[in-house]
Design a protein around this motif. Structure first.
Motif, short mmCIF file in Angstrom:
data_model
loop_
_atom_site.label_atom_id
_atom_site.label_comp_id
_atom_site.label_asym_id
_atom_site.label_seq_id
_atom_site.Cartn_x
_atom_site.Cartn_y
_atom_site.Cartn_z
N PHE A 352 25.24 58.65 -53.06
CA PHE A 352 26.03 59.78 -52.60
C PHE A 352 26.94 60.24 -53.74
O PHE A 352 27.59 59.42 -54.37
CB PHE A 352 26.87 59.39 -51.38
CG PHE A 352 26.04 59.03 -50.19
CD1 PHE A 352 25.56 60.02 -49.34
CD2 PHE A 352 25.73 57.70 -49.91
CE1 PHE A 352 24.79 59.69 -48.24
CE2 PHE A 352 24.96 57.38 -48.81
CZ PHE A 352 24.48 58.37 -47.98
N LEU A 361 31.50 65.02 -49.56
CA LEU A 361 30.08 64.87 -49.87
C LEU A 361 29.47 66.21 -50.25
O LEU A 361 29.78 67.23 -49.63
CB LEU A 361 29.32 64.28 -48.69
CG LEU A 361 29.38 62.75 -48.50
CD1 LEU A 361 30.78 62.31 -48.10
CD2 LEU A 361 28.37 62.30 -47.46
N ALA A 365 24.17 65.04 -50.26
CA ALA A 365 24.73 63.87 -49.60
C ALA A 365 24.84 64.07 -48.09
O ALA A 365 24.64 63.13 -47.31
CB ALA A 365 26.10 63.53 -50.19
N GLN A 366 25.15 65.29 -47.67
CA GLN A 366 25.26 65.55 -46.23
C GLN A 366 23.93 65.32 -45.53
O GLN A 366 23.88 64.79 -44.41
CB GLN A 366 25.75 66.98 -46.01
CG GLN A 366 27.19 67.20 -46.47
CD GLN A 366 27.60 68.66 -46.37
OE1 GLN A 366 27.26 69.36 -45.41
NE2 GLN A 366 28.34 69.13 -47.35
N VAL A 369 23.04 61.44 -45.49
CA VAL A 369 23.71 60.63 -44.46
C VAL A 369 22.77 60.40 -43.28
O VAL A 369 22.60 59.27 -42.80
CB VAL A 369 25.02 61.30 -43.99
CG1 VAL A 369 25.51 60.67 -42.69
CG2 VAL A 369 26.10 61.15 -45.06
N LEU A 388 28.87 49.45 -48.95
CA LEU A 388 29.05 50.66 -49.75
C LEU A 388 29.91 50.34 -50.97
O LEU A 388 30.97 49.73 -50.85
CB LEU A 388 29.73 51.76 -48.93
CG LEU A 388 29.03 52.14 -47.62
CD1 LEU A 388 29.87 53.17 -46.86
CD2 LEU A 388 27.63 52.69 -47.89
N ARG A 408 35.86 57.49 -51.69
CA ARG A 408 34.51 58.03 -51.55
C ARG A 408 33.65 57.11 -50.69
O ARG A 408 32.87 57.58 -49.85
CB ARG A 408 33.90 58.25 -52.93
CG ARG A 408 34.52 59.43 -53.66
CD ARG A 408 34.17 59.48 -55.13
NE ARG A 408 34.77 60.66 -55.75
CZ ARG A 408 35.22 60.70 -56.99
NH1 ARG A 408 35.11 59.64 -57.77
NH2 ARG A 408 35.76 61.80 -57.47
N VAL A 412 31.84 58.00 -46.91
CA VAL A 412 30.47 57.71 -46.45
C VAL A 412 30.51 56.84 -45.21
O VAL A 412 29.76 57.06 -44.25
CB VAL A 412 29.67 57.05 -47.58
CG1 VAL A 412 28.27 56.67 -47.08
CG2 VAL A 412 29.56 57.96 -48.80
N ARG A 413 31.40 55.83 -45.20
CA ARG A 413 31.52 54.95 -44.01
C ARG A 413 31.87 55.77 -42.78
O ARG A 413 31.31 55.53 -41.68
CB ARG A 413 32.59 53.89 -44.26
CG ARG A 413 32.79 52.94 -43.06
CD ARG A 413 33.84 51.88 -43.34
NE ARG A 413 35.16 52.44 -43.52
CZ ARG A 413 36.26 51.71 -43.76
NH1 ARG A 413 36.15 50.39 -43.87
NH2 ARG A 413 37.43 52.29 -43.92
N GLU A 415 31.16 58.93 -42.13
CA GLU A 415 30.01 59.70 -41.68
C GLU A 415 28.97 58.80 -41.01
O GLU A 415 28.35 59.18 -40.01
CB GLU A 415 29.38 60.44 -42.86
CG GLU A 415 30.27 61.50 -43.49
CD GLU A 415 30.69 62.56 -42.49
OE1 GLU A 415 29.83 62.98 -41.69
OE2 GLU A 415 31.87 62.95 -42.50
N VAL A 451 24.48 52.22 -51.94
CA VAL A 451 24.30 51.57 -50.64
C VAL A 451 23.45 50.32 -50.85
O VAL A 451 22.37 50.38 -51.44
CB VAL A 451 23.60 52.50 -49.63
CG1 VAL A 451 23.49 51.81 -48.27
CG2 VAL A 451 24.33 53.83 -49.53
#
Length: 454
Positions: A352, A361, A365-366, A369, A388, A408, A412-413, A415, A451
């Protein structure tokens, strides 16, 4: 990780991914209406990298998914242009046109209305976005579509003994400052330069990632090509030749490993390109009018992101946006937490990425996810299995860089949590383990979240 080893993981993971990848499939029952005047339902202009093979295959795949018959790809009468035709249920011809004359021509086609989609092998430039401002925000998720990942391979004759070069050395070569291969440990053979033409997104990417980053300009002695494949064929036949092409066009030439800054030598393997860690990796794009899109354009974009569309990306020789696990070799220079992950977990082929100074993001990246959520669900890793690891680019304030890298990972976490995934832990490693130099392009690559899964 070699391409062969990655291929084993890929082949094992792909069948399941084709079932679970989270974009909407373009394979609905009915095709949009056939124009009564027989005009093209899709007009894709732009990048030769996208248009030579990938875009025609994707259009043909959409036609087949829609139940059209007698699907055919054929030359359209002009060099680097192809027509894709099929027959609908009433026997009427349905056609699309792909004109692959360089990324810049795609944005020109959007502006003058001769194209429905601009194929690009680089992000849209600020000047191009401004010239298309009347259409809307060309950098919005509705316009900018990342469809595949490509590696820009630096290629030489297969008998050239040189195995790797730094970005700096490549720049000096193409600037004409290194005239003989013996200066780099090779044979006593004069260097011959082969490059894409000025309309090419491949050349724009090379210029940005290699030449501009080192303050160099392409030597006037370079032979220029409109086609990746033609360039590769020429390099494979001449002992002193060096060139650059998209990953799918290496052909019989030899691709060199590349280093950037403090990174390790990285070959343009599928694994390193998929994670975008390879110094000369890049995204391939389609840009559409963000506000006015035909039914065929919407169906095509949906199909491109679908499992069927991404399978065609893989078949065409590029790297699909599918997720697979890879093992990374343990190195004592790694931070302790990273060594632990390398021992016990597997890294996934998704990164990401973020804008400078931001934890928001980007468009790719969107979409990633949802791909990651589907992957973790399909492998029963919804709870406390994923880790992550956030990174930043080297700045004057290491504490701020470390904080941003963790923020960052937290983004991600957050989302993933919305999709029902509970992450085991997050880490922020700041500017450690760079995959690129501290140039502008390199910093973009270094701002990432990896990840890992147990």
């Amino acid at each position: 990780m070699t391409s062969r080893v990655f291929g084993r993981f890929w082949n094992r993971a792909l069948p399941l991914l084709l079932v679970t990848l989270g974009s909407a499939s373009g394979n609905s029952l009915a095709a949009p209406p056939t124009p009564p005047d027989g005009s093209a339902v899709l007009r894709v202009h732009g990048s030769n990298t996208v248009g030579a093979k990938l875009a025609p295959m994707l259009v043909a795949g959409l036609f087949e998914a829609k139940g059209l018959q007698s699907v055919r790809i054929a030359p359209a009468g002009k060099e680097n242009e192809q027509r894709i035709t099929a027959l609908d249920e009433r026997g009427r011809t349905v056609q699309a046109l792909v004109a692959a004359h360089g990324t810049g021509t795609g944005f020109a086609g959007l502006k003058d209305g001769t194209a429905d989609l601009a194929a690009a092998s680089r992000p849209i430039k600020q000047s191009e976005a401004q010239s298309l401002a009347a259409l809307g925000d060309m950098r919005s998720a509705g316009s900018e579509q990342v469809i595949a990942i490509d590696g820009l391979a630096v290629i030489v004759h297969p008998d050239n003994p040189v195995q790797s070069l730094s970005v700096e050395q490549v720049a000096h070569l193409f600037a004409g400052q290194i005239a003989n291969w013996r200066e780099l440990g090779g044979a006593d053979v004069a260097v011959e330069l082969h490059a894409r033409d000025d309309q090419s997104g491949t050349y724009d990417t090379f210029k940005e990632l290699v030449l501009n980053s080192q303050g160099q300009a392409l030597a006037t002695s370079a032979v220029r090509y409109e086609s990746n494949d033609a360039l590769s064929q020429a390099v494979s036949r001449r002992s002193g030749a060096i060139g650059f092409v998209g990953l799918a066009s290496v052909g019989k030439s030899k691709a060199l490993a590349i280093t950037d800054g403090d990174s390790q030598p990285m070959p343009p393997s599928q694994a390193l390109v998929a994670t975008e860690d390879y110094p000369l990796s890049r995204r391939l794009f389609l840009y559409a009018d963000p506000q006015k899109q035909s039914a065929w354009t919407r169906e095509f974009l949906s199909f491109v992101h679908s499992p069927e569309g991404q399978a065609i990306v893989e078949k065409s020789g590029y790297v699909a946006q599918a997720i697979a696990p890879i093992r990374l070799p343990l190195q004592t220079t790694m931070p302790e937490v990273y060594q632990q992950l390398a021992k016990e977990a597997q890294r996934l082929t998704v990164n990401f990425r973020f804008a400078e100074g931001s934890a928001q993001l980007d468009n790719k990246a969107q979409r990633d996810v949802q791909r990651l959520i589907d992957y973790l669900n399909s492998h029963d890793k919804q709870m406390n299995a994923a880790v992550l690891v956030g990174f930043g680019d080297a700045r004057n304030d290491p504490a701020r860089t470390a904080l941003l890298s963790k923020l960052r990972a937290m983004a991600v976490r957050r989302e993933l949590a919305r999709g029902g995934i509970l992450v085991k832990e997050i880490n922020g490693l700041g500017d450690q383990l760079p995959v690129a130099s501290n140039s502008e392009a390199g910093r973009i690559k270094n701002r990432r979240v990896e990840v890992w899964v147990y």
